[in-house]
Write an enzyme that holds these catalytic residues in place. Structure first.
Site, PDB file in Angstrom:
ATOM      1  N   ARG A 155       0.813  -1.218   0.000  1.00 18.45           N
ATOM      2  CA  ARG A 155       0.000   0.000   0.000  1.00 18.45           C
ATOM      3  C   ARG A 155       0.852   1.276   0.000  1.00 18.45           C
ATOM      4  NH1 ARG A 155      -5.231  -1.108   4.040  1.00 18.45           N
ATOM      5  NH2 ARG A 155      -6.042  -2.911   2.895  1.00 18.45           N
ATOM      6  N   ASN A 208       1.906  -6.127  -2.408  1.00 16.55           N
ATOM      7  CA  ASN A 208       0.491  -6.334  -2.143  1.00 16.55           C
ATOM      8  C   ASN A 208      -0.253  -5.000  -2.228  1.00 16.55           C
ATOM      9  OD1 ASN A 208      -1.860  -7.938  -0.992  1.00 16.55           O
ATOM     10  ND2 ASN A 208      -1.668  -6.341   0.569  1.00 16.55           N
ATOM     11  N   GLU A 209      -1.336  -5.000  -2.975  1.00 10.39           N
ATOM     12  CA  GLU A 209      -2.207  -3.827  -3.096  1.00 10.39           C
ATOM     13  C   GLU A 209      -1.412  -2.561  -3.427  1.00 10.39           C
ATOM     14  OE1 GLU A 209      -4.627  -3.699   0.451  1.00 10.39           O
ATOM     15  OE2 GLU A 209      -5.669  -5.566  -0.068  1.00 10.39           O
ATOM     16  N   ASN A 210      -0.560  -2.696  -4.431  1.00  9.43           N
ATOM     17  CA  ASN A 210       0.275  -1.565  -4.834  1.00  9.43           C
ATOM     18  C   ASN A 210      -0.483  -0.546  -5.674  1.00  9.43           C
ATOM     19  OD1 ASN A 210       2.369  -4.229  -5.023  1.00  9.43           O
ATOM     20  ND2 ASN A 210       2.923  -2.543  -3.665  1.00  9.43           N
ATOM     21  N   ARG A 242      -0.451  -9.462  -5.746  1.00 12.56           N
ATOM     22  CA  ARG A 242      -1.901  -9.472  -5.584  1.00 12.56           C
ATOM     23  C   ARG A 242      -2.437  -8.051  -5.682  1.00 12.56           C
ATOM     24  NH1 ARG A 242      -5.184  -7.706  -1.868  1.00 12.56           N
ATOM     25  NH2 ARG A 242      -7.361  -8.339  -2.127  1.00 12.56           N
TER      26      ARG A 242
END
Length: 823
Positions: free
Chosen positions: A392, A428-430, A467
């Site tokens: 994030r 993750n969730e970039n 992801r």
């Protein structure tokens, strides 16, 4: 579990203990004799200066602790405060006695959060940024210098003072982001080791085991890397032994290796038909390496496994040439009462529960995890996706990006030998912005390509994945989109269709993160009612704001009841569908265990992500057994409702009783009467056809299920009360002592209407407090271990330590009179 029984678990654990991976010959865990202060010091001198009892120099006051230890063991889930983010100090005194002539003395950190500085007396000897990778500080010279000082004998009585500053302060230029849905813990929350090595030693051994898809030929290539402190340019004798899983020597090498910087090739082995590693048979070979000769020789043993992995494009995953449906979950390093500072027995208990549920795959979210976890994955047969903590917030600057490259390098090099690992995760969730003024997708793509190339350069044998970052899904080898059918968007019956559409958009599809929250102990007679409000056909991805409990479109995560009943239905449907998706590589439910998070203060247990199938203290929820009924072979049967003490409905109304079982057929008895046999059919929803509509009597009901698999028989039984009285809105509270055992008293709060009828659907907020002697066992992050908690079916319990006649406990709820109980 597929072809696995409990005795086999014991054998696997014994094997895991015997085959410890790359570990130095003499290493001591430093667990006892530590002191801690939860603040900063004015300087290192304050940690080591002489201080007479009662003098001003004793301030600040230090607290004795045992390692591993986390700053946030309690405050991570304290309902009314932010968790502590700042510096903290540890100190101890060690008797350093290196047995090797001219040997090196090292401090080996298995992980510390998040920025760490290390001091010998007043000399800074090392530092590290990153809370999850391992690192080592060579303290040899600093110890030798201090031992020449007067304070060594006079003040410290022949011991060496070690002080360590950890700091988990917020920092936008550090991974992971503080926007992440997990705590960035502080402290020495993994094991710290004092390690003695000879003058000539290697800092790591890289063992690459490979085998063809048919399992006919195995190869093993060995390299070692020497540290900068070792004199280069000479030849060192080396001896290698390769032992098969039974302990038989199947390969030997005796020769010499050139001591040089970087990785140096040692030797290669070739094996015919090696015993293969798999979830059903996680067989490992031992590699023993000796560098040097005599008492100054350096020895190391690591474990390897021969397996062939293949993510076939547009097709499922293959292990050793055969399709393996990845049946997975996730793990955070977090536990009730200790936060990230889990001990080895606690980790072992958690991983065993996963395996007993039928897990054969795990994604380690969202950072490099303890070597203990990877050892257990190797020995239990759990395939792994491990990732760096780029999670994030967007993309930081030079320091930020260098940290990501360093953590990728460390993760791959430190966990390279583990046969369980098949994927290196890039992030993750970039696609989540807001840590920086700029959110440039092209720059994020460029950096992701760098990490992807780096991972392949370090390890060409494994795959890469990310992801939820659709604008970069073409970069890694494997991609997982966001699919939360029935939780953040859509209804759970959308799952298969949405997954098939996403599968078509990428070369290799693997679905990680699905499920939903459940408040342990909360159940519903009509769990799917919220689905009537939900629009379908608009995807199943999580979008900005969907995790909030306020505003936005109708969604189950906001408008549902958060009951265990609903989540069992959602999971049941997903697992049913996965059995009819021959193209599916696999999935990973999010997560195995409830965990703390600073971004969910409004959840029924404040600051907890409650999507786990076990609570934060490893107490199984009902959903644990849904997975077990689909994923295991050892006969089991579980009647839904073990934590549901009171059901409700009309007199004579038929109520559903569900039995989750992997057996061929089952018979249900209610109050001694048989309601017949039913045959299991995974495509017959719910509970694979093992559900009955039965009448219940007002008052106590006894339910028993007997399930059969061939000649084997298993059974389960529960008892509950059936309430037919109607209730109005909650008007008062009651507080009752329900148990007193093992030094703990349990009290239960109940919400009732004005007539005293229990309000079985009430979800009011409750707050427990205590006066006098004793203490509440709260701040555990569980539904029975929080001083502030939403009621589950109009009730909540808490445990406490009490002194008879001197303890009073109370419970309050907004708008209602408090209830008080003297114990």
């Amino acid at each position: 579990m597929k072809g696995t029984h409990f005795l086999r678990f014991l054998l696997l654990l014994l094997f895991a203990t015997r085959h410890q991976p790359a570990q130095a010959q003499q290493s001591i865990r430093l667990t006892a004799g530590w002191e801690y202060v939860k603040q900063d010091l004015g300087g290192i001198w304050e940690a080591v200066r002489p201080a007479a009892p009662g003098s001003p120099e004793t301030v600040p006051l230090w607290t004795p602790v045992t390692l591993p230890h986390c700053f946030n063991a309690v405050d991570a889930v304290a309902p009314d405060i932010n968790y502590y983010q700042g510096p903290g100090w540890y100190r101890t005194q060690l008797a350093v006695q290196n047995p090797y002539a001219n040997g090196r003395t090292l401090l080996h950190f298995e992980g510390a959060g998040q920025k760490t500085e290390v001091y010998i007396h007043t000399t800074k000897v090392g530092s590290h940024v990153g809370g999850y990778d391992e690192w080592t500080v060579d303290i040899t010279q600093a110890v030798a210098d201090f031992q020449k000082m007067e304070a060594y004998q006079k003040q410290f009585k022949g011991k060496v003072p070690i002080s360590i500053r950890c700091d988990n302060s917020r920092d936008l230029e550090m991974m992971p982001s503080d926007l992440s849905d997990f705590n960035l813990y502080g402290g020495l929350y993994r094991y710290l080791n004092l390690t003695y090595v000879p003058a000539l030693y290697a800092e790591r051994l890289m063992a690459h085991a490979a085998v063809d898809a048919a399992g006919q030929t195995g190869t093993l290539g060995l390299k070692i890397a020497f540290p900068a402190t070792v004199a280069t340019g000479t030849n060192a004798p080396v001896v290698v032994r390769l032992l098969d899983p039974r302990g038989k020597v199947v390969g030997q090498y005796r020769g010499a290796v050139r001591v040089a910087a970087g990785e140096v090739a040692v030797t290669d082995f070739k094996l015919k038909k090696p015993l293969l590693w798999s979830p059903e048979n996680p067989r490992q070979y031992a590699v023993e390496v000796t560098v040097g000769e005599g008492p100054r020789a350096w020895r190391l043993t690591t474990s390897v496994g021969f397996r062939h992995i293949e993510f076939v494009e547009k097709r499922p995953f293959k292990l050793n040439g055969q399709r393996l449906l990845l049946r997975g979950t996730h793990r955070h390093e977090d536990h009730a009462g200790v936060a990230a500072a889990m001990t080895e027995p606690q980790i072992r208990q958690e991983m065993l529960l996963m395996k007993q549920m039928g897990v054969n795959f795990i994604r380690l979210g969202h950072y490099q995890q303890s070597r203990i976890v990877l050892n257990l994955c190797d020995s239990l047969g759990i395939v792994v996706w491990e990732e760096v903590p780029w999670c994030r917030g967007g993309l930081g600057g030079t320091v930020y990006q260098e940290q990501g490259r360093r953590m990728m390098t460390n993760m791959v090099q430190q966990h390279y030998n583990h046969p369980s690992i098949i994927i290196w995760g890039l992030g993750n969730e970039n696609d989540w912005p807001n840590d920086f003024p700029e959110f440039d997708k092209e720059k994020i793509r460029t950096y992701m390509k760098e990490l992807n190339d780096l991972a392949h350069q370090l390890d060409p044998s494994r795959y890469t994945a990310i992801r939820r970052c659709d604008f970069a899904k073409d970069i890694p080898d494997v991609y997982s989109p966001s699919i939360w059918a029935g939780w953040y968007r859509g209804i759970y019956t959308d799952y298969k269709k949405v997954s098939a559409e996403e599968f078509k958009q990428v070369k290799r599809f693997l679905h990680v993160e699905w499920g939903g929250d459940s408040h342990a102990g909360r159940h519903s007679e009509t769990p799917d009612n919220a689905l009537a409000k939900i629009k379908t056909g608009q995807g199943a991805d999580e979008r900005a704001g969907d995790a909030s409990l306020f505003g936005g479109s109708a969604r189950v995560s906001k408008d549902g009841d958060w009951s265990e009943s609903y989540i069992c239905n959602l999971i049941d449907w997903h697992l049913k569908e996965q059995e009819t998706m021959p193209w599916l590589s696999g999935t990973a439910y999010w997560p195995f265990k409830d965990f703390s998070t600073p971004v969910r203060p409004d959840n029924p247990v404040p600051y907890m992500n409650q999507k786990g199938v076990v609570e934060r203290d490893l107490t199984p929820k009902e959903s644990y057994y849904v997975f077990q009924s689909y994923w295991t072979d050892k006969p089991m049967a579980h009647i839904y409702g073990h934590s549901w003490p009171v059901r409700w409905g009309e007199p004579g109304e038929l109520k559903m009783v569900k039995v989750y079982s992997n057996c061929e057929r089952a018979e249900l008895f209610v109050n001694g009467k048989s309601y017949g046999f039913k045959t299991r059919d995974s495509q017959n929803f719910p509970a694979a056809g093992l559900s009955w509509q039965v009448p219940l009597v007002a008052g106590t009901n006894q339910v028993r299920a007997v399930a059969y698999q061939g000649k084997q028989r298993v059974e389960d039984q529960i008892s509950f009360r059936y309430q037919t009285e109607k209730w109005a809105t909650p008007a008062r509270l009651t507080l009752t002592k329900t148990a007193d055992a093992n030094g703990l008293v349990t009290v239960e709060a109940q919400l009732c209407d004005a007539q005293g009828v229990p309000c079985l659907d009430a979800a009011n907020w409750l707050r427990f407090s205590l006066a006098g002697e004793g203490r509440l066992h709260d701040d555990l992050g569980t539904s029975s271990g929080s001083s502030r908690v939403q009621a589950y079916n109009g009730r909540a319990i808490i445990r406490l330590t009490a002194t008879p006649g001197q303890t009073t406990v109370a419970v309050q709820s907004p708008g209602l009179p408090a209830a008080v109980l003297a114990l």
